[in-house]
Design an enzyme around this catalytic site. Sequence first.
Site, PDB file in Angstrom:
ATOM      1  CG  ASP A  38      -2.053  -0.929   1.182  1.00 26.28           C
ATOM      2  OD1 ASP A  38      -2.056  -1.805   0.303  1.00 26.28           O
ATOM      3  OD2 ASP A  38      -2.959  -0.806   2.026  1.00 26.28           O
ATOM      4  CG  HIS A  83       2.232   0.217   4.471  1.00 32.16           C
ATOM      5  ND1 HIS A  83       2.006  -0.760   5.409  1.00 32.16           N
ATOM      6  CD2 HIS A  83       1.066   0.884   4.316  1.00 32.16           C
ATOM      7  CE1 HIS A  83       0.744  -0.685   5.820  1.00 32.16           C
ATOM      8  NE2 HIS A  83       0.149   0.304   5.176  1.00 32.16           N
TER       9      HIS A  83
END
Length: 226
Positions: free
Chosen positions: A32, A176
């Site tokens: 992400d 991430h």
Amino acid sequence: MVQQSLSPRSRLYGPVFWHARTERSVMALTFDDGPCLPFTEQLLGILDREGVTATFFMPGANVRRESVLAAEVASVHAIGNHSFTHPYLLWSHPRKIREEIERAQDVIQDATGRVPDLFRAPHGWYGPQVISTANSLGLECVGWSVMAWDWTRPPAQTIHQRILRGSTPGGISLLHDGQDTDVFPEADRSRTIAAVPQIIESLREEGFSFVTVPELIWLDRHRQLR
Ligand SMILES: [Zn+2]
């Protein structure tokens, strides 16, 4: 899909796809908040060397800033909408939710030539409005089954261990490669990136192979047909 919604098990499944009901040893790695240099570039290199296809949920603002890199991601991997500015949407007006999602769709399409059909809510904050708005725009809401709190920047070994411990057949891991949007320019994902080769190696040793989120959804949807 009709069968799915009529199934009593669909209550457990819920409106957010967070794992596939399968006995197959497959996991979907998801990343992400990118694209973000240099981390996304490094990650793409690792995934390429390992022959792993992953799924990237990208905020539209980051895609606009790194449009070439976003196109590079989308040319190999599955992609999803992660809103435009990465706000907390849980209590937002439906109009604001719609704007955030639509703006990201437009920017992602411009940069990559692809229209996402997956959505992951910023900060994972799903509410009925977020889900119904995303669905009305043709997007499937995606969660995760294991995460490593990697945004707190623990050592790579800790990130590796947390993902390894939480991995299950049909699972989705959350990591991430960026940090929110350009509100936080100090993003440092070096520890996450360092953990990825270890995660891939360990999961392979445990018999796992890697699929994208769309492939996981397909596995889940076709489960009852077998
Ligand atoms: Zn995010």
